[in-house]
Scaffold this motif. Sequence first.
Motif: not given
Lengths: 315, 309
Positions: B7-26
């Motif tokens: 669960i902790n991993g998912l929480m951390l991963g949520a931050s990473y994923a949301m920032v990474a999606i922005g990176y990848t879009l740009i």
Amino acid sequence: MLDAYQESLLIFFGINLIAAFSFYLPFKTGQVSLGQAGFMGVGAYAAGIITTKLGLYFPLGLATSAVVSAIVGLMVGFPALRIKGIYLLLLTLGFGQIVQVVALTWDYTGAHNGFQGIPKQDNLLLYIYGVLVVIVLFFFRLERSSLGRAMVAIHGDEDAAEVMGIDIVRIKLFAFSIGAAFAGMAGCMFAHMTTYVDSLTFGILLAVNILMFVVVGGGTTFLGPIVGTIGLYFLPEMLRTLREWMELIPIEWTENSEFLTSAYDWLYDFFDFENEKRWIAYAIIIILMMIWRPQGLMSRDLVKRWGRRLTGSRA
Amino acid sequence: MLEQQLINGLMLGASYAMVAIGYTLIFGVLRLLHFAHGEVFMLGAFFGLQIVIYMTGVEVVAAAIMAIESFLDVKGILLFFAIFGAMIGTGIIGALVVFVAVRPVDNKFPLAPLISTIGVTILIQNVTIMVFGGTLRSFPASIEPVRYQIGDLTIDSVQIFILVTAFALMGSMWYLIEKTRIGRAIRATSESHETAALLGVNVNFIVLFVFILASCLAGVAGVLDGVKNSNVSPFMGLEVAVKALVCMLLGGLGNIVGALVAGFLLGTVEILSSAYLGSGLRDFLTFSILITILLFKPTGLFGTRVVRD
């Protein structure tokens, strides 16, 4: 002759310039590296072990830092031959981070307490500018040699260069590992100036700064890193002296007018360029520079034009 | 224990994923590494914090919120305001970045836009330090966490809230990109600016839109991160930015679903490795993964959408 502040300013300028050159050499062959701070860390730790742990002389430490960094540079540069562009940027960034992790966990060099008690070297200024003279001469010769032209050709179009018979593997590896050696020496000097380094010293921000020195200065002639480092290193320092300049204004000029007094006070407060404001000004300068001259301040065409004007010949 | 760490991993991963999606879009539309994206994330957290402080500080507003909450019988309305406000704020920042540091810079020189976004990074960070101070600031707990027990597993309402919000936003992002008209225009722009422009896509607008979208997402990630760690600092952006870069690559450049999965994957790997191997090895593992991927499968785990040029 020089007070302590001026001397340290010149020393750190020299270290930054060597680091900028270390980025510039692989960049000549089109390799963009965010790992130069990592190589500085390798050099700092290697030299620190020689001088601090083994108690040997500084020149030996300097030589060791160059050799070790060059070997590590070969180890990173060889797999890096396969990739370019953003992939290489990310690879070297990852390398820099791994150096930081190693520095943070290696007990022999103090792990998270940092590498302490590195002896402060006398005459460091001489060593630094001695190395810089050698580096500048190296680039001066390189850019007039077939090797230098081969590097530019690789930067322009790797496939075309290979077809022309240029050994791109050897030249790219050479550029990457000699660049790493320069960075290693810069790291060694840095460690023997500050007497303390830890994993945070050689972080991504330093790597990014080195990259900026070269790109802002211009990456097509060796004058670029020099101009870029002068601009980006001394400019923020110069902003700090604006207040001292203001203090030179005689008080009689402002004391009779209420408006001038308040204007003076306001400006004096505004010129508080000690911390954040200095960096804000720095950032704005960088953005404006990139809008105005995206190819960097100095470029080969510019240098050629100036050279013609100086010698009076016509193209 | 393992489930808890997941669960902790998912929480951390949520931050990473949301920032990474922005990176990848740009990266998809501009081939640009948007260096200041981590700072946008940090700004989002600060905007959220200011909104929460303001709304609990002004009596009338606080009373109104209490009334709404008791009327609807829910808690944490405040957080929705914080998230919404941070989204608008970071969206504006994203647009400003385009106008200040992306459009005026000639991208014939591939390093120039990179350097100008590095300039933006330094600018945002130091303005934030000047305005809010350079220290860690605590994020007031705005939802009283209610703990739920499922077997051995404890999960509290804040965690559920964060995960639901993250998934909802990323889901709608996926829908926007894959199923709508503007999403099709974004995908066309990612393939080729010239072709997209010939087909009637306003490329400049799409670039602006993508920046705003990515910045909103990073801003929300920042608020959620602030709520999760219950503190924010002007220096929180850099680490997330670097880790999200790894996720972008891991998922394949330009691949949104890839970035999402890679974000959760990396978050989980990091939490598990720091729990079982020690935190020193965590970053070592992360960047070894990065280098391995770069050398052996540069298209990422899920394939890249960016044609190598």
